[in-house]
Write a protein that holds these residues in place. Structure first.
Motif, PDB file in Angstrom:
ATOM      1  N   SER A 261      37.563  37.442  43.307  1.00 49.70           N
ATOM      2  CA  SER A 261      39.064  37.233  43.453  1.00 49.70           C
ATOM      3  C   SER A 261      39.151  38.684  44.039  1.00 49.70           C
ATOM      4  O   SER A 261      38.301  39.848  43.549  1.00 49.70           O
ATOM      5  CB  SER A 261      39.523  37.180  41.910  1.00 49.70           C
ATOM      6  OG  SER A 261      40.895  38.024  42.263  1.00 49.70           O
TER       7      SER A 261
ATOM      8  N   TRP B 160      39.091  39.611  32.463  1.00 49.36           N
ATOM      9  CA  TRP B 160      39.098  38.757  32.436  1.00 49.36           C
ATOM     10  C   TRP B 160      37.645  38.090  33.024  1.00 49.36           C
ATOM     11  O   TRP B 160      37.709  36.467  33.245  1.00 49.36           O
ATOM     12  CB  TRP B 160      40.443  38.525  33.188  1.00 49.36           C
ATOM     13  CG  TRP B 160      40.411  38.844  34.186  1.00 49.36           C
ATOM     14  CD1 TRP B 160      41.226  40.294  34.708  1.00 49.36           C
ATOM     15  CD2 TRP B 160      40.288  38.788  35.964  1.00 49.36           C
ATOM     16  NE1 TRP B 160      41.529  40.674  35.579  1.00 49.36           N
ATOM     17  CE2 TRP B 160      40.578  40.177  36.661  1.00 49.36           C
ATOM     18  CE3 TRP B 160      39.342  38.019  36.777  1.00 49.36           C
ATOM     19  CZ2 TRP B 160      40.225  40.305  37.914  1.00 49.36           C
ATOM     20  CZ3 TRP B 160      38.797  37.975  37.953  1.00 49.36           C
ATOM     21  CH2 TRP B 160      39.803  39.005  38.152  1.00 49.36           C
TER      22      TRP B 160
ATOM     23  N   GLU C 265      40.752  25.324  34.692  1.00 52.52           N
ATOM     24  CA  GLU C 265      40.937  25.727  34.568  1.00 52.52           C
ATOM     25  C   GLU C 265      41.301  25.412  32.914  1.00 52.52           C
ATOM     26  O   GLU C 265      42.268  26.301  32.301  1.00 52.52           O
ATOM     27  CB  GLU C 265      42.545  25.349  35.087  1.00 52.52           C
ATOM     28  CG  GLU C 265      42.715  23.310  34.785  1.00 52.52           C
ATOM     29  CD  GLU C 265      41.302  22.525  35.900  1.00 52.52           C
ATOM     30  OE1 GLU C 265      41.566  21.475  35.293  1.00 52.52           O
ATOM     31  OE2 GLU C 265      40.701  23.342  36.388  1.00 52.52           O
TER      32      GLU C 265
ATOM     33  N   ASP D 155      43.433  31.740  30.508  1.00 53.92           N
ATOM     34  CA  ASP D 155      43.591  32.448  31.194  1.00 53.92           C
ATOM     35  C   ASP D 155      43.107  32.980  32.450  1.00 53.92           C
ATOM     36  O   ASP D 155      43.273  33.555  33.384  1.00 53.92           O
ATOM     37  CB  ASP D 155      45.004  33.595  30.762  1.00 53.92           C
ATOM     38  CG  ASP D 155      46.402  33.020  29.732  1.00 53.92           C
ATOM     39  OD1 ASP D 155      46.765  31.468  29.924  1.00 53.92           O
ATOM     40  OD2 ASP D 155      46.280  33.662  29.661  1.00 53.92           O
TER      41      ASP D 155
ATOM     42  N   ALA E  51      40.846  31.760  34.080  1.00 54.05           N
ATOM     43  CA  ALA E  51      40.465  30.949  34.865  1.00 54.05           C
ATOM     44  C   ALA E  51      41.222  30.653  36.332  1.00 54.05           C
ATOM     45  O   ALA E  51      40.326  31.209  37.260  1.00 54.05           O
ATOM     46  CB  ALA E  51      40.331  29.837  34.657  1.00 54.05           C
ATOM     47  N   LYS E  52      42.102  31.515  36.533  1.00 57.09           N
ATOM     48  CA  LYS E  52      42.595  31.311  37.315  1.00 57.09           C
ATOM     49  C   LYS E  52      42.806  32.647  38.133  1.00 57.09           C
ATOM     50  O   LYS E  52      42.860  32.710  39.430  1.00 57.09           O
ATOM     51  CB  LYS E  52      44.609  31.440  37.004  1.00 57.09           C
ATOM     52  CG  LYS E  52      45.346  31.267  37.666  1.00 57.09           C
ATOM     53  CD  LYS E  52      47.669  31.044  37.848  1.00 57.09           C
ATOM     54  CE  LYS E  52      47.898  30.992  39.174  1.00 57.09           C
ATOM     55  NZ  LYS E  52      49.310  30.616  38.477  1.00 57.09           N
ATOM     56  N   GLN E  53      42.532  33.860  37.337  1.00 61.01           N
ATOM     57  CA  GLN E  53      42.165  34.823  38.142  1.00 61.01           C
ATOM     58  C   GLN E  53      41.076  34.726  38.916  1.00 61.01           C
ATOM     59  O   GLN E  53      40.962  35.606  39.645  1.00 61.01           O
ATOM     60  CB  GLN E  53      42.261  36.624  37.146  1.00 61.01           C
ATOM     61  CG  GLN E  53      43.602  36.489  36.376  1.00 61.01           C
ATOM     62  CD  GLN E  53      43.868  37.286  35.528  1.00 61.01           C
ATOM     63  OE1 GLN E  53      43.519  37.137  34.183  1.00 61.01           O
ATOM     64  NE2 GLN E  53      44.394  38.452  35.244  1.00 61.01           N
TER      65      GLN E  53
ATOM     66  N   PRO F 272      40.905  32.395  42.109  1.00 62.62           N
ATOM     67  CA  PRO F 272      42.005  31.641  42.914  1.00 62.62           C
ATOM     68  C   PRO F 272      42.441  30.957  43.660  1.00 62.62           C
ATOM     69  O   PRO F 272      43.285  30.273  44.416  1.00 62.62           O
ATOM     70  CB  PRO F 272      42.795  33.225  43.327  1.00 62.62           C
ATOM     71  CG  PRO F 272      40.896  33.785  44.142  1.00 62.62           C
ATOM     72  CD  PRO F 272      40.546  32.918  42.569  1.00 62.62           C
ATOM     73  N   THR F 273      41.112  29.979  44.622  1.00 67.29           N
ATOM     74  CA  THR F 273      40.530  29.292  45.365  1.00 67.29           C
ATOM     75  C   THR F 273      39.253  28.627  45.156  1.00 67.29           C
ATOM     76  O   THR F 273      38.412  29.572  44.187  1.00 67.29           O
ATOM     77  CB  THR F 273      40.592  30.491  47.152  1.00 67.29           C
ATOM     78  OG1 THR F 273      40.066  30.469  46.817  1.00 67.29           O
ATOM     79  CG2 THR F 273      42.193  30.397  47.342  1.00 67.29           C
TER      80      THR F 273
END
Length: 261
Positions: A168, A183, A207, A211, A213-215, A218-219
């Motif tokens: 990230s 995180w 996912e 939470d 996971a998204k941070q 991100p791709t």
């Protein structure tokens, strides 16, 4: 020849090719162990080749790709004089039989490959073939697709997935040794447990980890090489961590080997 291991390497910044760190030292040390069972060819899947179909490099001679910007000139002057292999590109392609894979006769290897091989095989004395990822495939489809390559481990093919479990740019700190974000650390540790337990469904549906996971992802492109490497694990294989740690607070450099020893 013994069965070849499978590697997953968290490659991080392209400067890892030339900068001295705990990470680069760990790769150099592990690379020395690979000299006891030298592969016939190295097959790499890197985060930096993500296309709308599957490609495989098919050339004997090509330059490395400087697929980045904003770094000091010393990095763009770095050379890794490797050789490709048309023979092995064809042999690898044949594993997939009727499935559509195209040759790329021009492309060199990107920094996700050469920044790693610079430490594992500094003499560039083993041919290298790179394979792309497919934007039209999901994680589970990639897993089933790449798993067909397992048999090549017995034929002298060393396979390497090169990405990052946590990748990230949000909040990326300038200090390479800065403490990781909570995180990032939590996600990396949970994925570690999934790797050790061979919890493929959890890795594919990352996912659901929470939470974090998204941070952390991100791709998909840096996470997908992990799926490549895990698809090649066999029942009695063991996991050996080559390096565990972070760079710049939000890049997990976790790297491991899958072996039958």
């Amino acid at each position: 020849m013994q069965k070849q291991p499978v590697l997953f390497i968290g490659h991080g910044s392209p400067r890892n090719a030339i900068d001295e760190s705990g990470f680069s030292k760990a790769l150099k040390e592990y690379g020395r162990s690979l000299r006891f069972n030298i592969p016939k060819v190295i097959l790499c899947v890197s985060a930096h080749w993500f296309e709308d179909r599957f490609f495989i490099t098919q050339n004997e001679n090509s330059d490395i790709i400087y697929d980045f910007f904003g770094f000091k000139n010393d990095l763009s002057q770095f050379k890794y004089k490797y050789k490709g292999s048309k023979f092995w590109a064809q042999k690898i392609k044949e594993v997939f039989q009727s499935e559509q894979i195209e040759y790329d006769e021009e492309r060199g290897i990107d920094h996700g490959v050469w920044s790693v091989l610079a430490h594992l095989f500094p003499d560039a004395d083993v041919p290298v073939v790179q394979m792309s990822m497919n934007k039209n495939f999901g994680l589970e489809e990639h897993f089933r697709f790449y798993a067909k390559l397992r048999s090549l481990r017995n034929e002298g093919v060393l396979m390497i997935g090169s990405g990052n479990i946590v990748h990230s740019f949000a909040g990326l700190r300038e200090n390479i040794d800065a403490k990781p974000y909570d995180w990032a650390y939590v996600f990396d540790e949970k994925v570690k447990k999934c790797i050790l337990n061979y919890s493929i469904d959890e890795l594919i549906h990352y996912e659901n980890i929470g939470d974090c996971a998204k941070q952390s992802v991100p791709t998909l492109e840096h996470y997908l090489p992990l799926i490549f490497s895990m698809s090649l694990k066999e029942k009695n294989d063991k996991i050996c961590f080559i390096y565990e740690g972070f760079q710049f607070s939000s890049m997990s450099m976790r790297s491991f080997a899958i072996t039958d020893e």
